[in-house]
Design a protein around this motif. Structure first.
Motif, PDB file in Angstrom:
ATOM      1  N   MET A  11       0.824  -1.220   0.000  1.00 18.62           N
ATOM      2  CA  MET A  11       0.000   0.000   0.000  1.00 18.62           C
ATOM      3  C   MET A  11       0.857   1.269   0.000  1.00 18.62           C
ATOM      4  SD  MET A  11      -3.021  -1.335   0.116  1.00 18.62           S
ATOM      5  CE  MET A  11      -4.042   0.118   0.465  1.00 18.62           C
ATOM      6  N   ASP A  12       2.176   1.075  -0.072  1.00 19.25           N
ATOM      7  CA  ASP A  12       3.106   2.209  -0.076  1.00 19.25           C
ATOM      8  C   ASP A  12       3.033   3.040   1.215  1.00 19.25           C
ATOM      9  OD1 ASP A  12       5.196   3.370  -1.362  1.00 19.25           O
ATOM     10  OD2 ASP A  12       3.998   4.636  -2.689  1.00 19.25           O
ATOM     11  N   LYS A  13       2.904   2.354   2.334  1.00 23.14           N
ATOM     12  CA  LYS A  13       2.839   3.016   3.639  1.00 23.14           C
ATOM     13  C   LYS A  13       3.914   2.446   4.566  1.00 23.14           C
ATOM     14  CE  LYS A  13      -1.330   5.031   2.995  1.00 23.14           C
ATOM     15  NZ  LYS A  13      -1.518   6.456   2.820  1.00 23.14           N
ATOM     16  N   ASN A  14       4.101   3.122   5.677  1.00 24.96           N
ATOM     17  CA  ASN A  14       5.048   2.675   6.691  1.00 24.96           C
ATOM     18  C   ASN A  14       4.323   2.595   8.041  1.00 24.96           C
ATOM     19  OD1 ASN A  14       6.962   2.774   8.845  1.00 24.96           O
ATOM     20  ND2 ASN A  14       8.519   3.435   7.384  1.00 24.96           N
ATOM     21  N   ILE A  15       4.349   1.420   8.660  1.00 18.96           N
ATOM     22  CA  ILE A  15       3.626   1.239   9.933  1.00 18.96           C
ATOM     23  C   ILE A  15       4.581   0.849  11.067  1.00 18.96           C
ATOM     24  CG2 ILE A  15       1.403   0.648   8.858  1.00 18.96           C
ATOM     25  CD1 ILE A  15       2.139  -2.325   9.369  1.00 18.96           C
ATOM     26  N   ASN A  16       5.866   1.171  10.854  1.00 18.82           N
ATOM     27  CA  ASN A  16       6.872   0.735  11.827  1.00 18.82           C
ATOM     28  C   ASN A  16       6.674   1.326  13.223  1.00 18.82           C
ATOM     29  OD1 ASN A  16       7.759  -0.529   9.601  1.00 18.82           O
ATOM     30  ND2 ASN A  16       9.778   0.425   9.503  1.00 18.82           N
ATOM     31  N   ASP A  17       6.125   2.537  13.309  1.00 15.55           N
ATOM     32  CA  ASP A  17       5.874   3.148  14.620  1.00 15.55           C
ATOM     33  C   ASP A  17       4.917   2.297  15.447  1.00 15.55           C
ATOM     34  OD1 ASP A  17       7.505   5.225  14.104  1.00 15.55           O
ATOM     35  OD2 ASP A  17       5.937   6.748  13.878  1.00 15.55           O
TER      36      ASP A  17
ATOM     37  N   THR B  60       5.303  -1.176  22.706  1.00 15.02           N
ATOM     38  CA  THR B  60       5.075  -2.167  23.764  1.00 15.02           C
ATOM     39  C   THR B  60       3.698  -2.804  23.588  1.00 15.02           C
ATOM     40  OG1 THR B  60       6.464  -0.872  25.250  1.00 15.02           O
ATOM     41  CG2 THR B  60       5.012  -2.487  26.285  1.00 15.02           C
ATOM     42  N   GLU B  61       2.720  -1.997  23.215  1.00 12.84           N
ATOM     43  CA  GLU B  61       1.367  -2.507  22.967  1.00 12.84           C
ATOM     44  C   GLU B  61       1.394  -3.607  21.887  1.00 12.84           C
ATOM     45  OE1 GLU B  61      -1.682  -2.473  23.967  1.00 12.84           O
ATOM     46  OE2 GLU B  61      -2.805  -3.051  22.179  1.00 12.84           O
ATOM     47  N   ALA B  62       2.096  -3.367  20.798  1.00 11.23           N
ATOM     48  CA  ALA B  62       2.169  -4.371  19.728  1.00 11.23           C
ATOM     49  C   ALA B  62       2.898  -5.625  20.212  1.00 11.23           C
ATOM     50  CB  ALA B  62       2.872  -3.797  18.498  1.00 11.23           C
ATOM     51  N   PHE B  63       3.855  -5.442  21.111  1.00  9.49           N
ATOM     52  CA  PHE B  63       4.596  -6.579  21.659  1.00  9.49           C
ATOM     53  C   PHE B  63       3.658  -7.468  22.479  1.00  9.49           C
ATOM     54  CE2 PHE B  63       7.850  -8.480  24.568  1.00  9.49           C
ATOM     55  CZ  PHE B  63       8.638  -9.067  23.596  1.00  9.49           C
ATOM     56  N   ILE B  64       2.772  -6.831  23.228  1.00  7.64           N
ATOM     57  CA  ILE B  64       1.776  -7.601  23.983  1.00  7.64           C
ATOM     58  C   ILE B  64       0.848  -8.330  23.011  1.00  7.64           C
ATOM     59  CG2 ILE B  64      -0.221  -7.421  25.539  1.00  7.64           C
ATOM     60  CD1 ILE B  64       1.175  -5.035  26.907  1.00  7.64           C
TER      61      ILE B  64
ATOM     62  N   TYR C 243      15.844 -18.489   9.668  1.00  5.70           N
ATOM     63  CA  TYR C 243      15.787 -17.360   8.728  1.00  5.70           C
ATOM     64  C   TYR C 243      14.751 -16.316   9.100  1.00  5.70           C
ATOM     65  CZ  TYR C 243      17.662 -21.345   6.038  1.00  5.70           C
ATOM     66  OH  TYR C 243      18.341 -22.462   5.634  1.00  5.70           O
ATOM     67  N   CYS C 244      14.576 -16.047  10.376  1.00  7.64           N
ATOM     68  CA  CYS C 244      13.556 -15.075  10.774  1.00  7.64           C
ATOM     69  C   CYS C 244      14.047 -13.650  10.528  1.00  7.64           C
ATOM     70  CB  CYS C 244      13.200 -15.237  12.243  1.00  7.64           C
ATOM     71  SG  CYS C 244      12.419 -16.823  12.564  1.00  7.64           S
ATOM     72  N   PRO C 245      13.341 -12.892   9.713  1.00  8.69           N
ATOM     73  CA  PRO C 245      13.761 -11.514   9.435  1.00  8.69           C
ATOM     74  C   PRO C 245      13.381 -10.566  10.573  1.00  8.69           C
ATOM     75  CG  PRO C 245      11.735 -11.997   8.248  1.00  8.69           C
ATOM     76  CD  PRO C 245      12.119 -13.260   9.000  1.00  8.69           C
ATOM     77  N   GLU C 246      13.650  -9.300  10.370  1.00  7.71           N
ATOM     78  CA  GLU C 246      13.245  -8.264  11.318  1.00  7.71           C
ATOM     79  C   GLU C 246      11.745  -8.390  11.583  1.00  7.71           C
ATOM     80  OE1 GLU C 246      14.421  -3.538  11.805  1.00  7.71           O
ATOM     81  OE2 GLU C 246      13.648  -4.231   9.885  1.00  7.71           O
ATOM     82  N   TYR C 247      11.344  -8.071  12.790  1.00 12.53           N
ATOM     83  CA  TYR C 247       9.922  -8.099  13.205  1.00 12.53           C
ATOM     84  C   TYR C 247       9.353  -9.512  13.366  1.00 12.53           C
ATOM     85  CZ  TYR C 247      10.280  -3.243  11.607  1.00 12.53           C
ATOM     86  OH  TYR C 247      10.685  -1.954  11.413  1.00 12.53           O
ATOM     87  N   VAL C 248      10.210 -10.517  13.266  1.00 12.06           N
ATOM     88  CA  VAL C 248       9.747 -11.891  13.513  1.00 12.06           C
ATOM     89  C   VAL C 248      10.518 -12.438  14.718  1.00 12.06           C
ATOM     90  CG1 VAL C 248       9.502 -14.238  12.633  1.00 12.06           C
ATOM     91  CG2 VAL C 248       9.168 -12.278  11.104  1.00 12.06           C
TER      92      VAL C 248
ATOM     93  N   GLU D 122      16.613  -5.279  18.775  1.00 12.92           N
ATOM     94  CA  GLU D 122      17.271  -5.465  17.466  1.00 12.92           C
ATOM     95  C   GLU D 122      16.286  -5.985  16.426  1.00 12.92           C
ATOM     96  OE1 GLU D 122      20.704  -8.002  18.003  1.00 12.92           O
ATOM     97  OE2 GLU D 122      21.558  -6.578  19.452  1.00 12.92           O
ATOM     98  N   LYS D 123      15.296  -6.730  16.901  1.00  8.09           N
ATOM     99  CA  LYS D 123      14.260  -7.256  16.005  1.00  8.09           C
ATOM    100  C   LYS D 123      13.254  -6.159  15.630  1.00  8.09           C
ATOM    101  CE  LYS D 123      14.740 -11.677  15.107  1.00  8.09           C
ATOM    102  NZ  LYS D 123      14.742 -12.134  13.698  1.00  8.09           N
ATOM    103  N   GLY D 124      13.398  -4.986  16.249  1.00  8.85           N
ATOM    104  CA  GLY D 124      12.501  -3.872  15.945  1.00  8.85           C
ATOM    105  C   GLY D 124      11.239  -3.861  16.800  1.00  8.85           C
ATOM    106  N   LEU D 125      11.297  -4.610  17.923  1.00  8.92           N
ATOM    107  CA  LEU D 125      10.079  -4.792  18.731  1.00  8.92           C
ATOM    108  C   LEU D 125      10.248  -4.264  20.158  1.00  8.92           C
ATOM    109  CD1 LEU D 125       9.512  -8.489  17.612  1.00  8.92           C
ATOM    110  CD2 LEU D 125       8.106  -6.556  16.886  1.00  8.92           C
ATOM    111  N   ASN D 126       9.127  -3.955  20.812  1.00 10.05           N
ATOM    112  CA  ASN D 126       9.114  -3.600  22.244  1.00 10.05           C
ATOM    113  C   ASN D 126      10.006  -2.385  22.542  1.00 10.05           C
ATOM    114  OD1 ASN D 126       8.237  -4.088  24.924  1.00 10.05           O
ATOM    115  ND2 ASN D 126      10.016  -5.343  25.387  1.00 10.05           N
TER     116      ASN D 126
END
Lengths: 248, 248
Positions: free
Chosen positions: B93-99, B104-108, B150-155, B242-246
């Motif tokens: 969709m040409d968007k960025n949802i990294n924020d 922490t909420e997404a980590f839960i 082979y888990c990439p970032e965010y996995v 480092e995984k981009g989480l929490n």
């Protein structure tokens, strides 16, 4: 296929319940089922708060974003990560285990433990002909929820679960294609996932178009990108820290 | 009491399996059951990696602290929190949802989603006469596990699950007294919990004394205080970041 697997595959969240409370016997059975789930290193990090007081249920419904079924149901449970119990245990032994409790590792363990217990309860409830819905909405205002339920340090309410006799027959939204979710021996290449998501976008778009008579046509890719555009519950990191959790 | 509740209440972790692989049909059914669990806001944050390659299973067994049943079982699954899929969706969709993802909420949400899916699989497996054991031990060396799969970032791999035909009949350890775990309308006073824990210490001490012929006499309070004396997996906060989480 057996009765258990049938129950699991038939799951749909129910958001409208008949005005009929669960019996004490059912409530006890459900809690016992929750307790039977696996727990990391026998730690048993889950505490369940049953909310029976109608005033508190109405307040919770409001705090969860005015979700009426938080107040109107057969019973309402709140699942908490609970390391307060371990501090009491350590205190009996005249020890201090706070360094362990405040770790990211312990935060994962606690969230997993509470979730496994909750899903046992969900399946047990559904096997009794009851409907359930998870209420992540209690995390909209966790400080207020925590105060309402007298949760001390190291006790973090994670989500609620409304249970009751179903008074609705919702549709079942298509899940991600199985190959998108199930990888073998290693995580799939990006291109494969991309293709699967495009296929899923089409499938879910058709589902919504049909279900809403064309009023809503966005598929999963569009929906998720929009709903995740800006972060939710951004106070969470700080609140969880104040609870003494997820710090180190 | 019905078949589903019987299955749930009969749960015991199995750590010894017959040398008999699960059929493809069973594996698919188990993954479908996992997918049927509730998911927060339709986000479906769980990915399951089935490890079939015996070399990888042996390596995982070693990384998980030399747990032989990680290699010797009917099948081995690794449950991951997966927001990589959402970045691919946003990218379409040409968007960025990294924020959103790094919160922490997404980590839960991700930990809960993966755990609900896993517990569905556990119950489904047990209903088929299979045994299961969760493997938190993969978090002993998560960087190596993540690379192996082979888990990439965010996995983020959260835990494994070994499933197979049981070749052991372990005892069932007594859970915390129900009133310690189930509170009504608000969290219990400290004194009540303290008394319940003392009672539980006695009960579990008797259980271990009997089971080990007196070789082991510590109850839960003693055990837990000792096992939580120093923090485990202290690299976790940094690795998860480092995984981009929490992060936020």
């Amino acid at each position: 296929m057996n009765k258990v697997i049938e129950t699991i595959l038939a799951h749909k969240s129910i958001r409208k319940f008949k005005n009929k409370p669960l019996s004490e016997e059912t409530i006890t059975t459900l809690v016992e089922c929750a307790q039977s789930a696996s727990t990391s290193s026998y730690q048993q990090v889950c505490t369940i708060i049953g909310v029976e007081d109608q005033g508190k249920k109405l307040k919770l419904a409001e705090l969860a974003g005015n979700q009426s079924y938080v107040a109107d149901n057969g019973y309402f449970f709140v699942f908490c990560m609970d390391y307060n119990r371990h501090t009491i245990a350590a205190n009996i032994m005249d020890k201090n285990i706070n360094d362990t409790i405040q770790s990211t590792e312990a935060f994962i363990v606690g969230t997993v433990d509470a979730s496994l217990a909750a899903q046992n309860m969900a399946i047990a409830a559904e096997s009794l002909g009851l409907g359930i819905v998870y209420i992540g909405g209690i995390r909209n205002n966790l400080k207020e929820v925590s105060e309402l339920l007298y949760c001390p340090e190291y006790v973090l309410p994670l989500f609620g679960m409304a249970i009751g006799y179903p008074d609705a027959e919702p549709g079942k939204k298509p899940r991600l294609p199985l190959p998108a979710v199930f990888h073998k021996n290693g995580y799939k290449k990006k291109e494969e996932t991309e293709n699967l998501l495009k296929q899923y976008e089409k499938e879910t778009s058709e589902y919504y178009t049909k279900r809403t008579g064309g009023k809503r046509t966005e598929g999963w890719v569009t929906q998720i990108t929009a709903s995740m555009a800006s972060p939710k519950r951004t106070y969470m990191k700080e609140f969880v820290r104040e609870k003494g959790l997820n710090k180190t």
